[in-house]
Structures are given as structure tokens and as C-alpha cells.
Design a protein around this motif. Structure first.
Motif, short mmCIF file in Angstrom:
data_model
loop_
_atom_site.label_atom_id
_atom_site.label_comp_id
_atom_site.label_asym_id
_atom_site.label_seq_id
_atom_site.Cartn_x
_atom_site.Cartn_y
_atom_site.Cartn_z
N VAL A 166 8.37 8.21 3.78
CA VAL A 166 9.33 8.75 2.80
C VAL A 166 9.48 10.04 3.04
CG1 VAL A 166 9.99 9.21 0.30
CG2 VAL A 166 8.52 7.02 0.98
N VAL A 167 10.79 10.55 3.45
CA VAL A 167 11.04 11.99 3.95
C VAL A 167 11.84 12.72 2.95
CG1 VAL A 167 11.90 13.08 5.81
CG2 VAL A 167 10.83 10.88 6.27
N PRO A 168 11.42 13.91 2.42
CA PRO A 168 12.11 14.59 1.56
C PRO A 168 13.28 15.07 2.28
CG PRO A 168 10.02 15.11 1.40
CD PRO A 168 9.91 14.31 2.50
N MET A 169 14.65 14.99 1.50
CA MET A 169 15.86 15.53 2.17
C MET A 169 15.87 17.03 1.77
SD MET A 169 18.62 12.72 0.63
CE MET A 169 20.06 13.47 0.96
N ASP B 263 -0.66 6.19 -7.62
CA ASP B 263 0.69 6.98 -7.91
C ASP B 263 1.62 6.30 -6.87
OD1 ASP B 263 2.49 9.06 -7.99
OD2 ASP B 263 1.48 10.52 -6.83
N GLN B 264 2.69 5.73 -7.44
CA GLN B 264 3.62 5.28 -6.66
C GLN B 264 4.75 6.10 -6.11
OE1 GLN B 264 7.25 3.39 -9.34
NE2 GLN B 264 5.67 3.97 -10.62
N PHE B 265 4.65 7.40 -6.33
CA PHE B 265 5.45 8.52 -5.79
C PHE B 265 5.03 8.99 -4.51
CE2 PHE B 265 6.68 8.76 -10.23
CZ PHE B 265 7.75 7.85 -10.14
N ALA B 266 4.92 8.22 -3.33
CA ALA B 266 4.05 8.40 -2.26
C ALA B 266 4.91 8.74 -0.91
CB ALA B 266 3.34 6.95 -1.81
N ASP B 267 3.91 9.29 0.05
CA ASP B 267 4.51 9.67 1.41
C ASP B 267 4.93 8.74 2.28
OD1 ASP B 267 3.63 12.18 0.57
OD2 ASP B 267 1.83 11.97 1.28
N GLY B 268 4.58 7.14 2.04
CA GLY B 268 4.73 6.11 2.77
C GLY B 268 4.51 5.06 1.98
N TRP C 40 0.89 -1.33 0.10
CA TRP C 40 0.20 -0.04 -0.15
C TRP C 40 0.85 1.17 0.02
CZ3 TRP C 40 -0.79 -4.39 2.76
CH2 TRP C 40 -1.93 -5.15 2.56
N VAL C 41 0.32 2.21 -0.73
CA VAL C 41 1.10 3.37 -0.56
C VAL C 41 0.12 4.76 0.20
CG1 VAL C 41 2.55 3.46 -2.64
CG2 VAL C 41 0.30 4.25 -3.01
N SER C 42 0.66 5.65 0.64
CA SER C 42 -0.06 6.39 1.43
C SER C 42 0.20 7.84 0.88
CB SER C 42 0.06 6.39 2.95
OG SER C 42 1.66 6.93 3.14
N HIS C 43 -0.90 8.96 0.70
CA HIS C 43 -0.60 10.17 0.18
C HIS C 43 -1.67 11.08 0.99
CE1 HIS C 43 1.10 9.37 -3.82
NE2 HIS C 43 0.46 8.30 -3.65
N ASP C 44 -1.02 12.23 1.99
CA ASP C 44 -1.96 12.70 2.88
C ASP C 44 -2.66 11.98 3.62
OD1 ASP C 44 -0.86 15.17 1.35
OD2 ASP C 44 -2.27 14.91 -0.15
N GLY C 45 -1.90 10.84 4.31
CA GLY C 45 -2.77 10.03 5.08
C GLY C 45 -3.88 9.14 4.70
N LYS C 46 -3.93 9.09 3.32
CA LYS C 46 -4.84 8.02 2.71
C LYS C 46 -4.13 7.06 2.07
CE LYS C 46 -8.70 7.63 -0.53
NZ LYS C 46 -9.57 8.26 -1.44
N GLU C 47 -4.32 5.71 2.30
CA GLU C 47 -3.62 4.55 1.86
C GLU C 47 -4.50 3.98 0.84
OE1 GLU C 47 -1.01 1.83 4.67
OE2 GLU C 47 -3.06 1.10 4.43
N SER C 48 -3.75 3.48 -0.19
CA SER C 48 -4.23 2.78 -1.40
C SER C 48 -3.52 1.60 -1.73
CB SER C 48 -3.99 3.77 -2.47
OG SER C 48 -4.94 4.72 -2.35
#
Length: 228
Positions: free
Chosen positions: A220-223, A195-200, A143-151
């Protein structure tokens, strides 16, 4: 090198001093499907391997048990995989893994992209011998997460991939089936429209026969932007 600790279902633990890491690629059990995938990637600019399945050496320190992955730009993503770990005295363990890959770098060289991010491993594992009789039924999901929502982005079984036994034979032929070796399996297809480019990322390796699930998850934490 990194020392990883895995808890087994009986509550015992295994400490593994990681000495070598190998990432399998194009490792679907149907090599006809793999050939079609290679052609699709070629249209995106990803260079084709000289042979399939492929095997990419990765720096040992990239095998990590972590809940945070630092990303140098927005186009990095994970892949749901299993990992084969050679513990002390040659005991083989199986766990969940997520190969975090630099997709921009991938078009210049797959081996380079594999060394640009960590292979995240779960903290629990099974003895391979305990699950091998029902290996093909084991499930692999991500699963990937975007803005707290998981898909859900990946969902399949280990029947889609070359087996740990196959890769153990490959490692043995190379002289690499030794304590401290970690092999990452290669992945299953991703769902379209997610979208695979996720927050987690979250990955599960499941055993339907027992209901047991091995899980990992990381943000996933931006540098920061470079200076100079």
C-alpha cells in the motif's frame, strides 16, 4: 477494458477481457450473523444495505493484477475474498482476491467506497469444476504487514460464505453470466486487535486436499499530497 491473464494448474493460461465487476457484500452463509454485522457497522456510521446479500457494481478497470496499490489517505484496507471469473465460452474460474476499500468513504456509501480502490486478483486460478466438490474445505487467509512485520488478520474457510454456485445463479438471472464478468465474494471476519490500516496485504486461497495455494500480495503506497 483490463485484460487479466490467469495460469491454471496444468500450465495453460486464460486471458479475460474484463467487462463487468460486481462486489458481493454481507455475503456470509449465515444471514443471522450478517444481520448482527449490519447492526455493528451501523453503530460505526456505515449505512445498512436495503437487502442482504448485497451486490455492488464496480468499474471494470478496478479489477487488477498488481503488487502496488496507491492509497489516498491512511484509512484504506483490504479484505480477503475469492473471485469468480467467467472466461471464454462460459468457463468458470476461481481465484484469490483482495477488495481494497476506502474506510472513510464507506460511512457515506458502501458502493462509493468499493469504487475508490482496486480489486486485486491473483495471477493463478483453478477451474471451479475441479474444486467444487470440496469447496467448503478451501481456506481463505490474509496477513497485513507493518514496518516489515506480518500479522494474520483473517483465517477461515469458504464454508462461511455464499458459494460460487449461488452467485453464478444470481449472475445468470441478471444476464451477467457471460465472458468478462468478475464477481468478488465478500469477506470473512477480521481478527480483533490487528491493525487493518497496513503497509501491505497478502491473501491466500488454499486447497488442503492438494496442498495447492493461490496467493496475491501488494504494498500500500501513500499518494502525494494534493496541490491546490
Amino acid at each position: 477494458m483490463a485484460v487479466l491473464t490467469f495460469e491454471l494448474p496444468d500450465g495453460t493460461t486464460r486471458d479475460v477481457d474484463v467487462r463487468r465487476v460486481l462486489n458481493a457484500g454481507y455475503a456470509g452463509r449465515s444471514q443471522d450473523d450478517v444481520a448482527a454485522h449490519v447492526a455493528e457497522l451501523a453503530e460505526l456510521g456505515v449505512p445498512a444495505p436495503s437487502e442482504t446479500p448485497a451486490l455492488y457494481p464496480v468499474s471494470p478497470y478496478l479489477a487488477q493484477q498488481t503488487d502496488r496499490v496507491a492509497a489516498q489517505h491512511p484509512r484504506t484496507s483490504g479484505e480477503a475474498e475469492w473471485a469468480l471469473i467467467v472466461a471464454a465460452e462460459g468457463e468458470l474460474l476461481l481465484t484469490a482476491a483482495c477488495d481494497h476499500t476506502d474506510r472513510d468513504l464507506e460511512v457515506h456509501g458502501v458502493a462509493w467506497s468499493k469504487n475508490a480502490g482496486p480489486d486485486v486478483l491473483a495471477r493463478r486460478a483453478w477451474r471451479l469444476a475441479d474444486v467444487e466438490p470440496r469447496l467448503d474445505a478451501l481456506t481463505l487467509r490474509a496477513w497485513v504487514s507493518h514496518d516489515g512485520k506480518e500479522s494474520e488478520i483473517q483465517h477461515g474457510t469458504l464454508a462461511e460464505l455464499l458459494t460460487p454456485g449461488y452467485w453464478a445463479d444470481v449472475l445468470r438471472s441478471r444476464g451477467d453470466l457471460v465472458p468478462g464478468t468478475v464477481l468478488i465474494s465478500g469477506t470473512i471476519p477480521m481478527a480483533g486487535g490487528v491493525d487493518q490500516f497496513a503497509d501491505g496485504w497478502r491473501v491466500e486461497l488454499g486447497d488442503p486436499a492438494t496442498g495447492d495455494v493461490i496467493q496475491l500480495a501488494y504494498d500500500v503506497v501513500p499518494m502525494p499530497e494534493p496541490i491546490g
